[in-house]
Design a protein around this motif. Structure first.
Motif, short mmCIF file in Angstrom:
data_model
loop_
_atom_site.label_atom_id
_atom_site.label_comp_id
_atom_site.label_asym_id
_atom_site.label_seq_id
_atom_site.Cartn_x
_atom_site.Cartn_y
_atom_site.Cartn_z
N PHE A 267 9.41 39.54 -5.31
CA PHE A 267 8.80 39.72 -3.99
C PHE A 267 7.44 40.42 -4.06
CE2 PHE A 267 13.26 39.13 -2.77
CZ PHE A 267 13.09 38.17 -1.78
N ASN A 268 6.85 40.50 -5.26
CA ASN A 268 5.50 41.04 -5.46
C ASN A 268 5.36 42.46 -4.91
OD1 ASN A 268 4.52 38.71 -6.74
ND2 ASN A 268 4.18 37.75 -4.75
N TRP A 269 6.37 43.29 -5.12
CA TRP A 269 6.34 44.71 -4.76
C TRP A 269 6.13 44.93 -3.26
CZ3 TRP A 269 7.44 48.42 -8.41
CH2 TRP A 269 7.48 47.97 -9.72
N LYS A 270 6.53 43.96 -2.42
CA LYS A 270 6.40 44.10 -0.97
C LYS A 270 7.80 44.07 -0.36
CE LYS A 270 1.90 42.03 -0.82
NZ LYS A 270 1.12 40.84 -0.55
N MET A 271 8.07 45.05 0.48
CA MET A 271 9.37 45.12 1.14
C MET A 271 9.38 44.17 2.32
SD MET A 271 12.18 46.50 0.79
CE MET A 271 13.68 46.98 1.58
N THR A 272 10.21 43.15 2.22
CA THR A 272 10.39 42.19 3.30
C THR A 272 11.83 42.28 3.80
OG1 THR A 272 11.03 40.42 1.79
CG2 THR A 272 8.68 40.64 2.27
N LYS A 273 12.10 41.59 4.89
CA LYS A 273 13.47 41.58 5.41
C LYS A 273 14.43 40.93 4.42
CE LYS A 273 12.37 41.67 10.29
NZ LYS A 273 12.49 41.00 11.58
N PHE A 274 13.99 39.87 3.78
CA PHE A 274 14.86 39.19 2.83
C PHE A 274 15.10 40.06 1.60
CE2 PHE A 274 15.89 36.02 -0.46
CZ PHE A 274 17.00 35.46 0.15
N MET A 275 14.10 40.80 1.16
CA MET A 275 14.30 41.70 0.03
C MET A 275 15.26 42.82 0.41
SD MET A 275 11.50 43.80 -2.12
CE MET A 275 11.97 45.02 -3.30
N GLY A 276 15.14 43.37 1.60
CA GLY A 276 16.08 44.38 2.06
C GLY A 276 17.49 43.84 2.15
N PHE A 277 17.62 42.61 2.62
CA PHE A 277 18.93 41.97 2.69
C PHE A 277 19.50 41.76 1.29
CE2 PHE A 277 21.61 38.14 2.89
CZ PHE A 277 22.58 38.61 3.76
N SER A 278 18.66 41.37 0.34
CA SER A 278 19.14 41.16 -1.03
C SER A 278 19.59 42.48 -1.65
CB SER A 278 18.08 40.48 -1.89
OG SER A 278 16.97 41.32 -2.10
N MET A 279 18.88 43.58 -1.35
CA MET A 279 19.31 44.89 -1.85
C MET A 279 20.67 45.26 -1.27
SD MET A 279 16.98 45.98 -3.83
CE MET A 279 15.32 45.56 -4.23
N PHE A 280 20.88 44.97 0.01
CA PHE A 280 22.17 45.22 0.63
C PHE A 280 23.26 44.39 -0.03
CE2 PHE A 280 25.37 44.07 3.82
CZ PHE A 280 25.88 45.32 4.10
N VAL A 281 22.99 43.14 -0.31
CA VAL A 281 23.96 42.26 -0.97
C VAL A 281 24.29 42.77 -2.37
CG1 VAL A 281 24.32 39.93 -1.90
CG2 VAL A 281 23.41 40.24 0.40
N PHE A 282 23.27 43.20 -3.12
CA PHE A 282 23.50 43.75 -4.47
C PHE A 282 24.43 44.96 -4.39
CE2 PHE A 282 19.09 42.17 -5.95
CZ PHE A 282 19.61 40.92 -6.20
N TYR A 283 24.18 45.86 -3.45
CA TYR A 283 25.00 47.05 -3.32
C TYR A 283 26.43 46.69 -2.90
CZ TYR A 283 26.74 51.56 -1.87
OH TYR A 283 27.50 52.69 -1.72
N PHE A 284 26.56 45.78 -1.95
CA PHE A 284 27.88 45.35 -1.49
C PHE A 284 28.67 44.74 -2.63
CE2 PHE A 284 30.72 42.19 0.41
CZ PHE A 284 31.48 43.01 1.23
N LEU A 285 28.04 43.89 -3.44
CA LEU A 285 28.73 43.29 -4.59
C LEU A 285 29.15 44.35 -5.60
CD1 LEU A 285 26.63 40.07 -5.23
CD2 LEU A 285 28.97 40.22 -4.37
N PHE A 286 28.29 45.33 -5.84
CA PHE A 286 28.64 46.41 -6.75
C PHE A 286 29.87 47.16 -6.27
CE2 PHE A 286 28.33 50.96 -7.67
CZ PHE A 286 28.51 50.91 -9.04
N VAL A 287 29.90 47.49 -4.98
CA VAL A 287 31.04 48.23 -4.43
C VAL A 287 32.31 47.41 -4.51
CG1 VAL A 287 32.01 49.21 -2.30
CG2 VAL A 287 29.66 49.71 -2.95
N VAL A 288 32.25 46.13 -4.17
CA VAL A 288 33.43 45.27 -4.20
C VAL A 288 33.96 45.13 -5.63
CG1 VAL A 288 34.21 42.88 -3.88
CG2 VAL A 288 32.89 44.02 -2.10
N ILE A 289 33.08 44.89 -6.58
CA ILE A 289 33.51 44.72 -7.97
C ILE A 289 34.08 46.03 -8.53
CG2 ILE A 289 32.71 44.22 -10.31
CD1 ILE A 289 30.73 42.23 -9.02
N THR A 290 33.43 47.15 -8.23
CA THR A 290 33.91 48.44 -8.72
C THR A 290 35.28 48.78 -8.12
OG1 THR A 290 31.65 49.21 -8.99
CG2 THR A 290 33.36 50.88 -8.94
N LEU A 291 35.46 48.51 -6.83
CA LEU A 291 36.77 48.75 -6.22
C LEU A 291 37.82 47.81 -6.78
CD1 LEU A 291 35.85 49.41 -2.49
CD2 LEU A 291 36.68 51.05 -4.19
#
Length: 64
Positions: A29-53
């Motif tokens: 994303f060329n070091w720019k915070m966009t809505k899609f990048m924020g959504f992808s960060m949320f998805v990464f965190y959600f997947l981490f939590v689900v897999i860890t649990l």
């Protein structure tokens, strides 16, 4: 309280993989915070939590 560290190796590997994914998404994303990048960060965190649990509650076993 007994403490077990059975899934710690998998959690550390998973954290490192998530760090790589976050860094790659920042580069994509060329070091720019966009809505899609924020959504992808949320998805990464959600997947981490689900897999860890899943490791913690024995839904699946650590392959390492």
């Amino acid at each position: 309280m007994p403490v077990s560290a059975e899934g710690m190796v998998c959690s550390i590997v998973l954290l490192f993989m998530m760090l790589v994914m976050v860094f790659l998404s920042i580069l994509i994303f060329n070091w720019k915070m966009t809505k899609f990048m924020g959504f992808s960060m949320f998805v990464f965190y959600f997947l981490f939590v689900v897999i860890t649990l899943g490791f913690e509650y024995d839904f699946w076993a650590c392959p390492i």
